[in-house]
Design a protein around this motif. Structure first.
Motif: not given
Length: 102
Positions: A34-43
Motif C-alpha cells: 500500500p502507498n501512503p493513501a491506502l495506509w491512511v485508509w487502513l488506519v
C-alpha cells in the motif's frame, strides 16, 4: 484475404491478460504494498471500529473517504497497468457516489 476480428491488434490487446495486468516494463502489477493513501485508509478502518464520539467518527469517516479519493485519483492517472487504472476509476466512482448519495 480479410483480417478477422481476432487479428485486430486492439481486440487482441484488450483480451490479453498480459496487457491488463503488466506494466509497460513487463512487471506483474496486480497488487503492491500500500502507498501512503491506502495506509491512511487502513488506519481509519481500524479507528472506525472503536467507540468514538460523533465528532471524531465524522472526522475519521471524512479522512477515510478522502484517502480513497486520493488513492483512486492516483491510480487513474498513474496506475502501472490498465487493470490498476480501471480499479482506480471504479473506486473513484463509488466514492463519489457514496459522498453524493450520503
Amino acid at each position: 484475404m480479410t483480417p478477422s476480428a481476432t487479428d485486430d491488434p486492439v481486440s487482441v490487446r484488450l483480451t490479453s491478460a498480459s496487457w491488463w495486468f503488466r506494466s509497460s516494463d513487463g512487471r506483474l502489477t496486480l497488487w503492491q504494498l500500500p502507498n501512503p493513501a491506502l495506509w491512511v485508509w487502513l488506519v481509519t478502518l481500524v479507528l472506525g471500529r472503536f467507540d468514538l464520539s460523533a465528532a471524531h467518527a465524522t472526522a475519521v469517516d471524512g479522512v477515510r473517504h478522502g484517502a480513497l479519493l486520493v488513492w483512486s485519483l492516483d491510480e487513474v492517472f498513474r496506475g502501472a497497468s490498465p487493470f490498476r487504472r480501471l480499479l482506480g476509476a471504479v473506486v473513484l466512482a463509488a466514492q463519489l457516489a457514496s459522498l453524493v448519495l450520503g
